[in-house]
Design a protein around this motif. Structure first.
Motif, PDB file in Angstrom:
ATOM      1  N   ALA A   1       0.830  -1.175  -0.085  1.00 48.17           N
ATOM      2  CA  ALA A   1      -0.001   0.053  -0.111  1.00 48.17           C
ATOM      3  C   ALA A   1       0.776   1.222   0.032  1.00 48.17           C
ATOM      4  CB  ALA A   1      -0.930  -0.003   1.233  1.00 48.17           C
ATOM      5  N   MET A   2       2.038   1.241   0.497  1.00 46.96           N
ATOM      6  CA  MET A   2       3.085   2.408   0.542  1.00 46.96           C
ATOM      7  C   MET A   2       3.175   2.898  -0.823  1.00 46.96           C
ATOM      8  SD  MET A   2       6.180   0.463   1.796  1.00 46.96           S
ATOM      9  CE  MET A   2       5.450  -0.564   2.877  1.00 46.96           C
ATOM     10  N   THR A   3       3.851   3.992  -1.039  1.00 52.87           N
ATOM     11  CA  THR A   3       4.190   4.908  -2.111  1.00 52.87           C
ATOM     12  C   THR A   3       5.272   4.203  -2.759  1.00 52.87           C
ATOM     13  OG1 THR A   3       3.031   6.930  -1.406  1.00 52.87           O
ATOM     14  CG2 THR A   3       4.654   7.020  -3.200  1.00 52.87           C
ATOM     15  N   ALA A   4       5.544   3.769  -3.887  1.00 54.31           N
ATOM     16  CA  ALA A   4       6.792   3.277  -4.164  1.00 54.31           C
ATOM     17  C   ALA A   4       7.189   3.707  -5.540  1.00 54.31           C
ATOM     18  CB  ALA A   4       6.551   1.712  -4.456  1.00 54.31           C
ATOM     19  N   LEU A   5       8.626   4.125  -5.686  1.00 47.31           N
ATOM     20  CA  LEU A   5       9.306   4.731  -6.757  1.00 47.31           C
ATOM     21  C   LEU A   5      10.094   3.556  -7.349  1.00 47.31           C
ATOM     22  CD1 LEU A   5      10.224   7.239  -8.465  1.00 47.31           C
ATOM     23  CD2 LEU A   5      11.855   7.250  -6.863  1.00 47.31           C
ATOM     24  N   VAL A   6       9.921   3.211  -8.814  1.00 47.54           N
ATOM     25  CA  VAL A   6      10.412   2.258  -9.462  1.00 47.54           C
ATOM     26  C   VAL A   6      11.484   3.002 -10.334  1.00 47.54           C
ATOM     27  CG1 VAL A   6      10.258   0.472 -11.065  1.00 47.54           C
ATOM     28  CG2 VAL A   6       8.527   0.432  -9.301  1.00 47.54           C
ATOM     29  N   VAL A   7      12.748   2.987 -10.210  1.00 48.04           N
ATOM     30  CA  VAL A   7      13.691   3.498 -10.995  1.00 48.04           C
ATOM     31  C   VAL A   7      14.307   2.429 -11.894  1.00 48.04           C
ATOM     32  CG1 VAL A   7      15.751   4.841 -11.224  1.00 48.04           C
ATOM     33  CG2 VAL A   7      14.004   5.402  -9.526  1.00 48.04           C
ATOM     34  N   HIS A   8      14.370   2.690 -13.422  1.00 47.10           N
ATOM     35  CA  HIS A   8      14.845   1.564 -14.081  1.00 47.10           C
ATOM     36  C   HIS A   8      15.705   1.908 -15.588  1.00 47.10           C
ATOM     37  CE1 HIS A   8      14.319  -2.907 -13.919  1.00 47.10           C
ATOM     38  NE2 HIS A   8      14.839  -3.028 -15.159  1.00 47.10           N
ATOM     39  N   GLY A   9      16.733   1.677 -15.723  1.00 46.17           N
ATOM     40  CA  GLY A   9      17.300   1.964 -16.899  1.00 46.17           C
ATOM     41  C   GLY A   9      16.657   1.341 -17.976  1.00 46.17           C
ATOM     42  N   ASP A  10      16.514   2.089 -19.092  1.00 46.76           N
ATOM     43  CA  ASP A  10      15.838   1.416 -20.205  1.00 46.76           C
ATOM     44  C   ASP A  10      16.456   0.539 -21.312  1.00 46.76           C
ATOM     45  OD1 ASP A  10      17.454   3.437 -21.727  1.00 46.76           O
ATOM     46  OD2 ASP A  10      15.702   4.714 -22.667  1.00 46.76           O
ATOM     47  N   HIS A  11      17.781   0.460 -20.846  1.00 47.81           N
ATOM     48  CA  HIS A  11      18.717  -0.532 -21.583  1.00 47.81           C
ATOM     49  C   HIS A  11      19.266  -1.695 -20.407  1.00 47.81           C
ATOM     50  CE1 HIS A  11      18.416   2.225 -24.681  1.00 47.81           C
ATOM     51  NE2 HIS A  11      19.446   1.325 -25.394  1.00 47.81           N
ATOM     52  N   ASP A  12      18.343  -1.897 -19.203  1.00 45.00           N
ATOM     53  CA  ASP A  12      18.933  -2.777 -18.567  1.00 45.00           C
ATOM     54  C   ASP A  12      18.678  -4.359 -18.918  1.00 45.00           C
ATOM     55  OD1 ASP A  12      18.899  -4.660 -16.387  1.00 45.00           O
ATOM     56  OD2 ASP A  12      17.846  -3.200 -14.751  1.00 45.00           O
ATOM     57  N   SER A  13      19.960  -4.957 -19.130  1.00 45.52           N
ATOM     58  CA  SER A  13      19.839  -6.230 -19.843  1.00 45.52           C
ATOM     59  C   SER A  13      19.752  -7.361 -18.688  1.00 45.52           C
ATOM     60  CB  SER A  13      21.232  -6.456 -20.502  1.00 45.52           C
ATOM     61  OG  SER A  13      22.169  -6.173 -19.566  1.00 45.52           O
ATOM     62  N   GLY A  14      19.652  -6.996 -17.328  1.00 48.30           N
ATOM     63  CA  GLY A  14      19.261  -8.046 -16.208  1.00 48.30           C
ATOM     64  C   GLY A  14      17.847  -8.300 -16.111  1.00 48.30           C
TER      65      GLY A  14
ATOM     66  N   LEU B   1       1.304  -2.421 -11.179  1.00 47.70           N
ATOM     67  CA  LEU B   1       0.788  -3.102 -10.211  1.00 47.70           C
ATOM     68  C   LEU B   1       0.551  -2.738  -8.959  1.00 47.70           C
ATOM     69  CD1 LEU B   1       1.728  -6.688 -11.538  1.00 47.70           C
ATOM     70  CD2 LEU B   1      -0.320  -5.901 -11.455  1.00 47.70           C
ATOM     71  N   LEU B   2       1.786  -1.895  -8.473  1.00 43.73           N
ATOM     72  CA  LEU B   2       1.736  -1.229  -7.103  1.00 43.73           C
ATOM     73  C   LEU B   2       0.791  -0.154  -7.056  1.00 43.73           C
ATOM     74  CD1 LEU B   2       5.697  -0.845  -7.500  1.00 43.73           C
ATOM     75  CD2 LEU B   2       4.521  -2.067  -5.486  1.00 43.73           C
ATOM     76  N   ARG B   3       0.014  -0.191  -5.755  1.00 42.01           N
ATOM     77  CA  ARG B   3      -1.144   0.690  -5.770  1.00 42.01           C
ATOM     78  C   ARG B   3      -0.609   1.863  -5.676  1.00 42.01           C
ATOM     79  NH1 ARG B   3      -3.394  -2.704  -0.294  1.00 42.01           N
ATOM     80  NH2 ARG B   3      -4.382  -0.912  -0.046  1.00 42.01           N
ATOM     81  N   GLN B   4       0.544   2.393  -5.372  1.00 38.67           N
ATOM     82  CA  GLN B   4       1.003   3.762  -5.492  1.00 38.67           C
ATOM     83  C   GLN B   4       2.246   3.832  -6.223  1.00 38.67           C
ATOM     84  OE1 GLN B   4      -0.066   6.754  -2.183  1.00 38.67           O
ATOM     85  NE2 GLN B   4      -0.349   5.006  -0.860  1.00 38.67           N
ATOM     86  N   GLY B   5       2.341   3.295  -7.329  1.00 39.42           N
ATOM     87  CA  GLY B   5       3.674   3.141  -7.944  1.00 39.42           C
ATOM     88  C   GLY B   5       3.896   4.288  -8.833  1.00 39.42           C
ATOM     89  N   ARG B   6       5.144   4.493  -8.889  1.00 42.11           N
ATOM     90  CA  ARG B   6       5.673   5.849  -9.696  1.00 42.11           C
ATOM     91  C   ARG B   6       6.860   5.152 -10.499  1.00 42.11           C
ATOM     92  NH1 ARG B   6       6.001  10.975  -5.607  1.00 42.11           N
ATOM     93  NH2 ARG B   6       3.988  10.334  -4.456  1.00 42.11           N
ATOM     94  N   LEU B   7       6.963   5.253 -11.702  1.00 38.00           N
ATOM     95  CA  LEU B   7       8.042   4.755 -12.758  1.00 38.00           C
ATOM     96  C   LEU B   7       8.879   6.008 -13.296  1.00 38.00           C
ATOM     97  CD1 LEU B   7       9.314   2.655 -14.101  1.00 38.00           C
ATOM     98  CD2 LEU B   7       7.614   2.685 -16.091  1.00 38.00           C
ATOM     99  N   VAL B   8      10.254   5.916 -12.966  1.00 41.88           N
ATOM    100  CA  VAL B   8      11.337   6.743 -13.738  1.00 41.88           C
ATOM    101  C   VAL B   8      11.907   5.904 -14.689  1.00 41.88           C
ATOM    102  CG1 VAL B   8      12.934   8.272 -13.394  1.00 41.88           C
ATOM    103  CG2 VAL B   8      11.123   8.407 -11.946  1.00 41.88           C
ATOM    104  N   GLU B   9      11.783   5.928 -15.967  1.00 41.89           N
ATOM    105  CA  GLU B   9      12.616   5.217 -16.799  1.00 41.89           C
ATOM    106  C   GLU B   9      14.091   6.088 -17.250  1.00 41.89           C
ATOM    107  OE1 GLU B   9      11.107   3.637 -20.305  1.00 41.89           O
ATOM    108  OE2 GLU B   9       9.177   3.114 -19.379  1.00 41.89           O
ATOM    109  N   VAL B  10      15.070   5.620 -17.081  1.00 44.33           N
ATOM    110  CA  VAL B  10      16.440   6.328 -17.193  1.00 44.33           C
ATOM    111  C   VAL B  10      17.019   6.060 -18.534  1.00 44.33           C
ATOM    112  CG1 VAL B  10      18.536   6.783 -16.227  1.00 44.33           C
ATOM    113  CG2 VAL B  10      16.487   6.230 -14.782  1.00 44.33           C
ATOM    114  N   PRO B  11      16.896   7.091 -19.377  1.00 42.69           N
ATOM    115  CA  PRO B  11      17.137   6.777 -20.922  1.00 42.69           C
ATOM    116  C   PRO B  11      18.603   6.357 -20.850  1.00 42.69           C
ATOM    117  CG  PRO B  11      16.852   9.270 -20.318  1.00 42.69           C
ATOM    118  CD  PRO B  11      16.640   8.351 -18.982  1.00 42.69           C
ATOM    119  N   GLY B  12      19.060   5.361 -21.602  1.00 36.95           N
ATOM    120  CA  GLY B  12      20.188   4.959 -22.051  1.00 36.95           C
ATOM    121  C   GLY B  12      21.141   4.188 -20.886  1.00 36.95           C
ATOM    122  N   ALA B  13      20.585   3.969 -19.617  1.00 42.99           N
ATOM    123  CA  ALA B  13      21.065   3.349 -18.528  1.00 42.99           C
ATOM    124  C   ALA B  13      20.818   1.738 -18.325  1.00 42.99           C
ATOM    125  CB  ALA B  13      20.551   4.081 -17.223  1.00 42.99           C
ATOM    126  N   GLY B  14      21.894   1.258 -18.062  1.00 46.56           N
ATOM    127  CA  GLY B  14      22.019  -0.050 -17.710  1.00 46.56           C
ATOM    128  C   GLY B  14      21.420  -0.486 -16.330  1.00 46.56           C
TER     129      GLY B  14
END
Length: 292
Positions: free
Chosen positions: A231-244, A256-269
């Motif tokens: 239920a808690m606020t969740a920040l999802v930070v992810h590289g848009d070139h993550d190979s893992g 799916l997270l009830r209070q999810g926020r997504l930040v896609e980091v351009p070019g990052a692994g």
């Protein structure tokens, strides 16, 4: 800004904790590093001071057998590490805190949040484990999940990794998919990762966790079906070139997270905060100041 090392004793291990803090911090953040040749200093040595400079307190333990922490008397599994995180929280006396993690550490943060729904105030997940049913193709030079399983359980993967860790040129090449920005993939970082791999027990204990997690047909732990429980606020930070962990998995998790926020980091692994510290630090500071 104060930088120091704390030491806490929990069952079967003495845990070394890095601390970066403002004089009067507004938020306490517990950050959990990833697996492989990682440690608190390696993952958070840039982000920790930056968050302290923004007015916060950062605590970052070396997991058992990593960095300056002793090796545990118990085997490293997902559940034993989640228990360890809870014991560290209790030993540090944390009652109002944000928890975050990278990769393996992200999976531990999710597990802790599920185990203690009234514990952390918010969740920060960077390149997080726990979003997928099996290893992504490409994690080890395009090998399938089953091929990785065979290498891991035969001992060949450990031997390959030890050889790779002793070769700085090979280490630099391996880091290119994790830290794609050449200016972030410094000789100092390559040397620090090589030192952690060759002098400590991190790779050995990480192998324990891997053998527990990587089953013939999939991963033992996949939190996808339980993310709606958080239920808690969740920040999802992810590289848009993550190979893992494919960015599509992070997008799905944020929905799916009830209070999810997504930040896609351009070019990052995969090692996203090392790859693009400018973007990641700004995103986390904004998140912490958003009234979570």
């Amino acid at each position: 800004m104060l930088t120091r090392r704390l030491s806490v004793d929990i069952e079967g291990v003495t845990v070394s904790v890095a601390e970066w803090t403002a004089t009067r911090p507004t938020t306490t953040i517990l950050l959990l590093h990833g697996g492989g040749s990682d440690s608190a200093e390696l993952s958070w040595g840039e982000l920790g001071p930056a968050l302290a400079a923004a007015g916060h307190r950062v605590l970052a333990p070396d997991h058992p057998g990593f960095g300056l922490s002793t090796r545990a008397t118990w085997p490293l599994t997902q559940q034993s590490l989640i228990k360890y995180v809870g014991e560290v929280v209790d030993a540090l006396g944390l009652d109002d805190y944000v928890i975050g993690g990278l990769s393996l550490g992200g999976g531990l943060a999710i597990g802790h949040a599920l185990e203690r729904p009234d514990g952390p105030r918010a969740l920060i997940l960077l390149g997080s484990f726990g979003f997928m049913p099996k290893l992504s193709d490409g994690v080890l030079s395009g090998l399938s999940h089953y091929a990785t399983y065979l290498l891991l359980h035969s001992g060949l993967l450990a031997a390959m990794t030890r050889s790779y860790a002793q070769n700085p040129a090979a280490m630099e090449r391996g880091l290119r998919s994790l830290v794609r920005n050449p200016s972030s993939r410094t000789p100092e970082l390559v040397r620090a990762v090589s030192d952690e791999a060759s002098t400590g027990t991190a790779l050995e204990v990480f192998g324990e966790w891997q053998r527990d997690q990587v089953l013939p047909r999939g991963l033992r732990t996949d939190y996808t079906d339980r993310l709606r429980e958080i239920a808690m606020t969740a920040l999802v930070v992810h590289g848009d070139h993550d190979s893992g962990v494919a960015v599509a998995r992070a997008r799905a998790a944020a929905r799916l997270l009830r209070q999810g926020r997504l930040v896609e980091v351009p070019g990052a692994g995969h090692w996203v905060q090392r790859d693009r510290p400018d973007v990641v630090t700004a995103a986390i500071v904004e998140f912490l100041e958003s009234g979570i």
